[in-house]
Design a protein around this motif. Structure first.
Motif, mmCIF file in Angstrom:
data_model
loop_
_atom_site.group_PDB
_atom_site.id
_atom_site.type_symbol
_atom_site.label_atom_id
_atom_site.label_comp_id
_atom_site.label_asym_id
_atom_site.label_seq_id
_atom_site.Cartn_x
_atom_site.Cartn_y
_atom_site.Cartn_z
ATOM 1 N N GLN A 476 27.670 -21.296 -8.096
ATOM 2 C CA GLN A 476 27.671 -20.839 -6.704
ATOM 3 C C GLN A 476 28.069 -19.371 -6.596
ATOM 4 N N SER A 477 28.639 -18.823 -7.676
ATOM 5 C CA SER A 477 29.079 -17.426 -7.683
ATOM 6 C C SER A 477 29.129 -16.942 -9.128
ATOM 7 N N LEU A 478 27.976 -16.595 -9.652
ATOM 8 C CA LEU A 478 27.876 -16.196 -11.059
ATOM 9 C C LEU A 478 28.445 -14.806 -11.281
ATOM 10 N N SER A 479 28.905 -14.556 -12.488
ATOM 11 C CA SER A 479 29.506 -13.249 -12.800
ATOM 12 C C SER A 479 28.490 -12.261 -13.356
ATOM 13 N N PHE A 480 27.242 -12.668 -13.554
ATOM 14 C CA PHE A 480 26.237 -11.802 -14.158
ATOM 15 C C PHE A 480 25.768 -10.722 -13.184
ATOM 16 N N GLU A 481 25.248 -9.629 -13.753
ATOM 17 C CA GLU A 481 24.668 -8.567 -12.937
ATOM 18 C C GLU A 481 23.326 -9.025 -12.361
ATOM 19 N N ASP A 482 22.799 -8.235 -11.459
ATOM 20 C CA ASP A 482 21.494 -8.540 -10.866
ATOM 21 C C ASP A 482 20.380 -8.338 -11.891
ATOM 22 N N ASN A 483 19.316 -9.117 -11.748
ATOM 23 C CA ASN A 483 18.045 -8.869 -12.459
ATOM 24 C C ASN A 483 18.194 -8.820 -13.975
ATOM 25 N N PRO A 498 28.484 -28.557 -5.051
ATOM 26 C CA PRO A 498 28.666 -28.794 -3.607
ATOM 27 C C PRO A 498 27.696 -28.008 -2.738
ATOM 28 N N ASP A 499 27.514 -26.715 -3.027
ATOM 29 C CA ASP A 499 26.604 -25.869 -2.244
ATOM 30 C C ASP A 499 25.444 -25.446 -3.145
ATOM 31 N N HIS A 500 24.454 -26.306 -3.259
ATOM 32 C CA HIS A 500 23.346 -26.007 -4.177
ATOM 33 C C HIS A 500 22.544 -24.800 -3.709
ATOM 34 N N ALA A 501 22.491 -24.558 -2.375
ATOM 35 C CA ALA A 501 21.729 -23.412 -1.866
ATOM 36 C C ALA A 501 22.344 -22.094 -2.346
ATOM 37 N N ALA A 502 23.676 -22.049 -2.414
ATOM 38 C CA ALA A 502 24.342 -20.847 -2.935
ATOM 39 C C ALA A 502 23.970 -20.636 -4.396
ATOM 40 N N ALA A 503 23.877 -21.731 -5.147
ATOM 41 C CA ALA A 503 23.474 -21.623 -6.553
ATOM 42 C C ALA A 503 22.053 -21.101 -6.673
#
Length: 922
Positions: A476-483, A498-503
């Motif tokens: 739901q809140s990954l630590s990786f950079e964009d792209n 819990p919040d699959h849309a955030a994932a």
């Protein structure tokens, strides 16, 4: 409308491509394939369409025909019998035949209108105008037939049945290639159909049955998101005579039209070739034909046996193909399954027949596409909840059928198979998978070293933390950079979030443009919405709406992982809302590969390439420029001013442009191989050339995803062209596997980092067979050319010879990997090139690049490095030519350099010097 085609097993990649393209424009259709072959041990129920066995057609003299006719004659001889078979199955319906080598590009609106208007038979003439001066001129059609029988549509009427029966009787003995006798398989007989069938329509629309025989009368273009023929919608192209393995061949039946002169049609051919290979060409083409390829006559002038021999030639075993059905919505899925009722029933029967009821655990024999294992796959009663009508327990196939070799279960084996089959990631692809301590991760990591895996530990951790050597990530809140990732794989994880849309939003953020997301989840295949089992409330408590359900958790096997929901087709709409495109569900089944269960599904979606869907069309592709306006675009000859020598000290005090600075600082996310020191050398060389007034194009042989090419594009002047040569997706031409190019990723990267794709030519071809003169006419001589193509001796020699023709008299060739011990073929090819009198000689080497130029330019370019004062030169002799060794120092040079410092020899690493001495025999 019912559709069918006819093919032998070795042509099934074409059949699958035809079916896929037909469904794309017509939606789920009734589609049948009459197989002119032996189907023993052929997994016929794995396909998303119905197979008709030749023995079911009721052909009286089939045995005699199969011994007498060659493969072309026998395949065409059964056509009227298939019409009659389908008329019996679908009385009074319209049945349309399409050759398997047809690629559908639009809905058949004109055909539908013709039948609404009362047509009983619709045919397409080979040509629509007199053709006396064409390669396929009028007399040819008096020999081969007025109409091309790659397409024929008939309505079931009593009259049509009588004519089809007559046609079948004639073809039992007279479906032959006998041009002197006035016969050409089934096709010449069709000249009589307008006389025999009332309301026969010759469909005079240029968008139907476009092919090599009428290309002199039809201009194929891609305009406003649509393929057109003479300005009207192109409905299908007939790639008759294609030799899909040879990139240079458009049709083996035509010498007039080649890939060098068919313009934008090259793009459609490339798309078609990619689809045929994705649909299993390497696998199916090696299946031997059961009857006589050349027939009793001993020859087949239409389809020579050499084609089969070449395709079946030895080599590594090819992984079996796994056919898939594609669904973009619940409605499509339900409609598609309605066409497959009998197939689904047979699949179920096959599964039941292999269950040893009464045994809790058992093994079945099959083939694993992940490890190649042929043998046992394990099944047990664990997780089983379904029962048969008689109460017997039915296995949960999805979570079982573990390969006893690699231990991967059914759904994982299929997902990894489809990753390789549908998307063909190269070995250096950047992959993130939402698991780490599993066999799935281990398998991926062994194939793709840049795979990153993670686990979810506890709520006390934050994403990116390392727990006992394992990365913790909350999706739901990954630590990786964009792209950053080419692929993100999440297998049976989202139901626990819990919040699959955030994932999903995080996956979209972290995927590189053009990247692919692959998902498996508990999926209700006949329901649009989700079944919500539990909800995490804001206060941290969980509201259980249904009985709590826990699934396996490799981090905590005892506690398991709570399931929050079962998914439905709303997931595809969610993906599209977030920004994904091409969101679809792939369904599959295979008895050979032991992918049992109904329905087995994989969800895939793609992040758009930067610039949107149309970015690729704004890049002027090679073939278009060759034929634009009938003549190549002329480029004025490039000249080098004979006078001015720049002040090199002030030259290298200048700052790089902002775009180059940005790319050199942040471009590491572009996949490829280029260290910062070599990048700075190339940039400075380009600036040096510009200050001397040297003009010309910049290009690269072997661009991969554009790592070095982007720098060349940024170095190009406003009026200078750039070109990129690579086989890209044509990986069968990648002889050494030294890099897996992807044209969409390449175009996306170029657009992202340069912001400008004007003046760019893409040459999608094998560099060994490229015509240098054509490139010179389009782009002019090159002032800088990178050579990083195939790393074999043959490829290196060929690429250097091509570079010699493309480079200007004062240009520089940058050769990659000459001293790389992993690629000895580069050294061997370079040695051959010099021994054979090659005129390009090395003047400098750096960490991984060798710089070549005409011998007359050596002193000037070697002086460039010394006068610049930011390289440490050391002399060495390479194949009798003195070169400078450039080693790295900090980029920022002092304002001025003491003369002694520029001239004083520097120490060079002993290992590097020893390599040069071994090379030069010192």
């Amino acid at each position: 409308m019912i559709f069918f085609t006819i093919a032998s097993r070795n042509f099934f990649s074409y059949v699958l491509t035809l079916h896929e393209s037909l469904q794309r424009h017509h939606g789920p259709v009734k589609f049948y394939v009459a197989v002119c072959d032996d189907l023993t041990d052929f997994d016929k129920d794995q396909f998303p369409f119905t197979i008709i066995e030749i023995d079911d057609l009721g052909i009286p003299n089939l045995k005699e025909m199969s011994g007498k006719y060659n493969i072309t004659e026998l395949n065409t001889s059964i056509k009227p019998f298939v019409f009659l078979y389908l008329f019996d199955k679908f009385p009074e319906q319209i049945v349309t035949y399409l050759d398997p080598d047809i690629f559908v590009t639009g809905r058949f609106e004109e055909l539908e209108s013709a039948f609404v208007a009362g047509a009983n038979c619709v045919l397409t003439p080979h040509v629509l105008e007199p053709a006396e001066y064409a390669e396929m001129e009028d007399r040819q059609f008096l020999r081969y037939g007025v109409y091309n029988l790659g397409f024929c549509a008939l309505r079931d009427t009593p009259q049509v049945r009588r004519v089809a029966s007559w046609w079948g009787r004639r073809l039992e003995s007279l479906c032959v290639i006998d041009l002197p006798g006035g016969l050409f398989v089934d096709q010449k007989w069709a000249d009589l159909l307008p006389a025999y069938i009332d309301h026969t329509v010759a469909l005079r629309h240029p968008g139907y049955n476009a092919a090599y025989w009428n290309l002199s009368q039809r201009r194929i273009r891609y305009l406003d998101q649509e393929w057109v023929a003479n300005g009207q919608p192109l409905r299908f192209f007939h790639f008759s005579g294609n030799k899909i393995e040879d990139y240079e061949v458009f049709s083996r039946h035509s010498s007039q039209f080649t890939t060098k002169n068919i313009g934008e049609l090259n793009h459609l051919l490339s798309e078609y070739r990619d689809a045929v290979y994705r649909n299993g060409h390497e696998y199916y083409s090696r299946i031997p034909y059961a009857f006589s390829w050349n027939g009793a006559a001993g020859q087949n002038i239409h389809t020579p046996s050499a084609i089969s021999v070449e395709r079946m030639r030895g080599g590594e075993a090819v992984r079996p193909h796994l056919p898939v059905a594609r669904h973009r919505s619940l409605e499509e899925f339900i409609s598609s399954r309605a066409q497959l009722t009998s197939i689904l029933a047979r699949r179920r029967e096959a599964e039941v027949s292999r269950i040893p009821f009464g045994q809790y655990a058992f093994t079945l024999d099959g083939v694993c596409s992940c490890c190649g294992h042929r043998g046992g796959f394990q099944v047990s009663g664990m997780y089983s909840s379904a029962t048969l009508d008689d109460g017997r327990t039915y296995p949960n196939w999805r979570e079982h059928l573990d390969c006893l070799s690699c231990r991967l279960v059914n759904r994982v084996r299929a997902s990894l198979h489809l990753l390789q089959q549908e998307f063909k990631p190269n070995r250096n692809a950047s992959i993130y998978i939402t698991e780490r301590i599993t066999r799935t991760y281990d398998w991926l990591r062994s194939k793709y070293p840049k795979t990153v895996g993670s686990e979810y530990f506890t709520t006390g951790q934050k994403s990116g933390d390392v727990v006992e050597g394992i990365i913790h990530q909350d999706v739901q809140s990954l630590s990786f950079e964009d792209n950053v990732f080419n692929y993100i794989l999440t297998f049976d994880v989202l139901e626990h979030v819990p919040d699959h849309a955030a994932a999903l939003r995080e996956f979209f953020r972290c995927l590189a443009p053009g990247g692919t997301l692959m998902i498996t989840v508990p999926f209700q295949s006949t329901v649009y919405d989700y079944k919500i089992r539990a909800v995490l409330k804001r206060d941290g408590n969980i509201d259980h709406l249904l009985e709590p359900e826990y699934h396996g958790n490799p981090v905590d096997m005892n506690a398991g992982s709570l399931c929050f929901r079962y998914f439905g087709w709303r997931l595809l709409d969610e993906l599209r809302t977030i920004g994904f495109e091409d969101a679809e569900v792939l369904s599959y089944w295979s008895e050979q590969l032991l992918h049992f269960g109904d329905s087995q599904l994989l969800i895939v979606a793609r992040k758009p390439a930067e610039g949107g869907r149309d970015a690729s069309h704004s890049i002027r592709l090679f073939a278009d420029d060759v034929v634009a306006g009938g003549q190549p675009r002329e480029v004025p000859p490039q000249a080098r001013p004979a006078t001015r020598q720049p002040n090199l000290a002030s030259l290298f005090e200048e700052r790089m442009t902002k775009k180059i600075e940005n790319y050199l600082a942040n471009g590491r996310q572009v996949e490829g191989w280029l260290n910062s020191f070599d990048a700075s050398i190339i940039h400075k060389l380009s600036k040096h050339q510009s200050h001397l007034g040297i003009k010309g194009s910049l290009g690269e042989i072997g661009v991969h995803h554009g790592k070095l090419f982007i720098l060349l594009k940024l170095c190009a002047g406003e009026q200078e062209n750039t070109y990129a040569i690579d086989v890209f997706e044509e990986q069968h031409l990648n002889v050494d596997g030294s890099g897996f190019g992807n044209s969409k990723i390449f175009e996306s990267n170029v657009l992202k980092w340069t912001g400008d794709i004007s003046g760019l030519q893409i040459v999608k071809a094998d560099s060994r067979i490229i015509d240098a003169d054509t490139i010179l006419k389009i782009s002019g001589p090159a002032r800088m050319l990178s050579v990083d193509g195939g790393h074999t001796e043959e490829c290196t020699l060929s690429d250097l010879r091509l570079a010699e023709k493309l480079i200007s008299n004062n240009g520089v060739v940058v050769l990659d990997d000459l001293f790389n011990r992993e690629w000895p073929g580069v050294m061997a090819g370079f040695s051959q090139y010099l021994s054979a009198g090659g005129i390009l000689k090395p003047f400098a080497v750096s960490s991984n690049k060798t710089y070549l130029a005409h011998l007359s330019e050596h002193d000037a370019y070697r002086g460039f490095g010394r006068d610049a004062g930011i390289f440490i030169p050391r002399c060495a002799t390479v194949f009798g030519t003195e070169v400078d060794v450039w080693l790295e120092r900090p980029y920022e040079a002092p304002t001025s350099l003491p003369e002694t410092e520029a001239q004083e020899p520097k120490k060079v690493s002993g290992g590097l010097l020893r390599a040069f001495r071994r090379l030069s025999g010192v």
